[in-house]
Write an enzyme that holds these catalytic residues in place. Sequence first.
Site, PDB file in Angstrom:
ATOM      1  N   LYS A 111     -31.491 -82.083  71.863  1.00 24.22           N
ATOM      2  CA  LYS A 111     -32.652 -81.301  72.082  1.00 24.22           C
ATOM      3  C   LYS A 111     -32.286 -80.671  73.551  1.00 24.22           C
ATOM      4  CE  LYS A 111     -36.747 -79.450  70.563  1.00 24.22           C
ATOM      5  NZ  LYS A 111     -37.217 -79.390  69.343  1.00 24.22           N
TER       6      LYS A 111
HETATM    7  P1  NAD Z   1     -44.028 -71.151  69.904  1.00 24.29           P
HETATM    8  O1  NAD Z   1     -43.656 -71.105  71.499  1.00 24.29           O
HETATM    9  O2  NAD Z   1     -43.599 -69.956  69.023  1.00 24.29           O
HETATM   10  O3  NAD Z   1     -45.620 -71.159  69.849  1.00 24.29           O
HETATM   11  C1  NAD Z   1     -46.453 -72.277  70.254  1.00 24.29           C
HETATM   12  C2  NAD Z   1     -47.702 -72.120  70.103  1.00 24.29           C
HETATM   13  O4  NAD Z   1     -48.535 -72.815  70.395  1.00 24.29           O
HETATM   14  C3  NAD Z   1     -48.510 -70.795  70.919  1.00 24.29           C
HETATM   15  O5  NAD Z   1     -49.228 -69.976  69.888  1.00 24.29           O
HETATM   16  C4  NAD Z   1     -49.044 -71.288  72.287  1.00 24.29           C
HETATM   17  O6  NAD Z   1     -49.923 -70.640  72.506  1.00 24.29           O
HETATM   18  C5  NAD Z   1     -49.699 -72.649  71.368  1.00 24.29           C
HETATM   19  N1  NAD Z   1     -50.017 -73.629  72.256  1.00 24.29           N
HETATM   20  C6  NAD Z   1     -49.304 -74.238  73.146  1.00 24.29           C
HETATM   21  N2  NAD Z   1     -49.739 -75.072  73.802  1.00 24.29           N
HETATM   22  C7  NAD Z   1     -51.136 -75.252  73.198  1.00 24.29           C
HETATM   23  C8  NAD Z   1     -52.265 -76.059  73.243  1.00 24.29           C
HETATM   24  N3  NAD Z   1     -52.187 -77.156  74.247  1.00 24.29           N
HETATM   25  N4  NAD Z   1     -53.212 -76.216  72.340  1.00 24.29           N
HETATM   26  C9  NAD Z   1     -53.288 -75.099  71.407  1.00 24.29           C
HETATM   27  N5  NAD Z   1     -52.123 -74.204  71.146  1.00 24.29           N
HETATM   28  C10 NAD Z   1     -51.138 -74.402  72.079  1.00 24.29           C
HETATM   29  O7  NAD Z   1     -43.511 -72.429  69.585  1.00 24.29           O
HETATM   30  P2  NAD Z   1     -43.034 -73.039  67.999  1.00 24.29           P
HETATM   31  O8  NAD Z   1     -41.458 -72.540  67.655  1.00 24.29           O
HETATM   32  O9  NAD Z   1     -43.901 -72.279  66.810  1.00 24.29           O
HETATM   33  O10 NAD Z   1     -42.956 -74.542  68.075  1.00 24.29           O
HETATM   34  C11 NAD Z   1     -44.409 -75.222  68.093  1.00 24.29           C
HETATM   35  C12 NAD Z   1     -44.184 -76.612  67.471  1.00 24.29           C
HETATM   36  O11 NAD Z   1     -43.202 -76.739  66.268  1.00 24.29           O
HETATM   37  C13 NAD Z   1     -43.273 -77.498  68.695  1.00 24.29           C
HETATM   38  O12 NAD Z   1     -44.035 -78.852  68.453  1.00 24.29           O
HETATM   39  C14 NAD Z   1     -42.065 -77.131  68.182  1.00 24.29           C
HETATM   40  O13 NAD Z   1     -41.007 -78.493  68.715  1.00 24.29           O
HETATM   41  C15 NAD Z   1     -42.087 -77.527  66.621  1.00 24.29           C
HETATM   42  N6  NAD Z   1     -41.082 -77.030  65.686  1.00 24.29           N
HETATM   43  C16 NAD Z   1     -40.660 -75.807  65.717  1.00 24.29           C
HETATM   44  C17 NAD Z   1     -39.534 -75.463  64.975  1.00 24.29           C
HETATM   45  C18 NAD Z   1     -39.234 -73.905  64.862  1.00 24.29           C
HETATM   46  O14 NAD Z   1     -38.440 -73.467  64.107  1.00 24.29           O
HETATM   47  N7  NAD Z   1     -39.733 -73.092  65.669  1.00 24.29           N
HETATM   48  C19 NAD Z   1     -38.989 -76.289  64.151  1.00 24.29           C
HETATM   49  C20 NAD Z   1     -39.632 -77.582  64.146  1.00 24.29           C
HETATM   50  C21 NAD Z   1     -40.729 -78.016  64.816  1.00 24.29           C
END
Ligand code: NAD
Length: 421
Positions: A111
Amino acid sequence: MLDKGRYDESKPLDMHNLQFDLAAAKLDLEPWIADKIKHPRRELTVTFPLRRDDGSIQRLTGYRVQHNTLRGPGKGGIRFHPQVDLDEVRALAGWMTWKCAVVDIPFGGAKGGVTCDPGEMTLAEKERLTRRYIWEISPIIGPEQDIPAPDVNTDPQVMAWIVDTYSVFKGHTCNSVVTGKPLSIGGSLGRLKATSTGCVYVLQEAAKHLGLSLEGGSAVVQGLGNVGYHAAELLHDAGVRIVGLSNVQGGVYNPKGMDPRAVKEHFDKTGYLPDYPEADEIGNAELLELPCDALIPAALEGQINLANAKRIQARIIVEGANGPTSPLADDLLKERGVFVVPDILANAGGVTVSYFEWVQNLQKLFWTEDDVNHRLRDIMVRAFGEVLAIAQREDETMRTAAYMLAIGRVAEAKRVRGIFP
Ligand code: NAD
């Protein structure tokens, strides 16, 4: 018996270590193997200057941690967020190791992240930051070494800058250095929604296992980013009522259900989600406690913890985010009969299709979206079944069962590879 009080549930690395220790204690592992595979293999911290648009220079710090590479190259996203620190990246890298092993794809875990606030940056500043950070970590990444991907605040455009920067050093185009790329430079069909598609597949399996029907049921999604938005969209299209949605600004609630596309359109137009007119405004804390069949936390770590676990009303939690539930909350949820599909299984669809993207890049082939989704479904359904079987056999949570499966696979790789020299 583990003393859980020794771990601080607000710290992702403590959460990771406790989750590991709970599962490792159930396996008859050689102590040296357990110790070796719990901790990161390689860590790089970099500091670098960012030239802001106003001409000022800001010093930033970034990280890349390769937790484990026993089963294949390191794999894991890059996060741009003010909360990023070395311990968070260590925890996220560890979760990638276990995630790749649960779904049995030939990657280790890694990561990366930069401590910064992309919300305060222009696109040009974000591009300069990305290119310089990649240049700084380039000695340890590569298609056979460690392959980044999107995470919080990084997207296909950021991946395109990474391909370009890395290719410039190498002197030839090298698109297999990252996944989650735009289609025009070797991205895979299905990758953008893959994490969410995988969440839906395991939610369907969980509902089947519990004898629940999802059609006409209700869901709450925290986080309207890549994972949360597409999960809400897919569920809405499958006939599930989306009763709660939120982002970092707050949330909206409508017991009759909402169309996530309309909510996102409102946010894109106005820049503010909680005043979406067809629903009531609600805080993120209350949102998690809404009555619903499925709750999908898809934002950040530590959202469901000792303070709120006893008030969670969802029947099933599918962890779209990494580390949204603390291990101490897990015990309470188990007591209360909430079925939790843990992050290392629930959101593994993203890395699985990243693996497909990498395979297509190396073979110079393109698969259809149907092909991608069929292969994804097979892997997610098989992994869910394997984890459920262990959970039932051992009378354990799905989380501990998933860790037992993953740790067993990584430990076996260490056992047969042995120690150098
Ligand atoms: P992103 O940046 O696209 O979206 C994150 C969202 O969470 C945004 O809408 C933001 O406003 C919201 N957010 C941030 N802090 C917040 C809070 N305190 N309360 C409520 N909402 C909040 O990110 P993403 O890629 O969708 O990732 C989200 C989660 O999923 C992370 O934990 C990431 O590690 C995990 N994840 C992502 C992927 C991927 O393919 N993108 C894969 C596996 C896991």
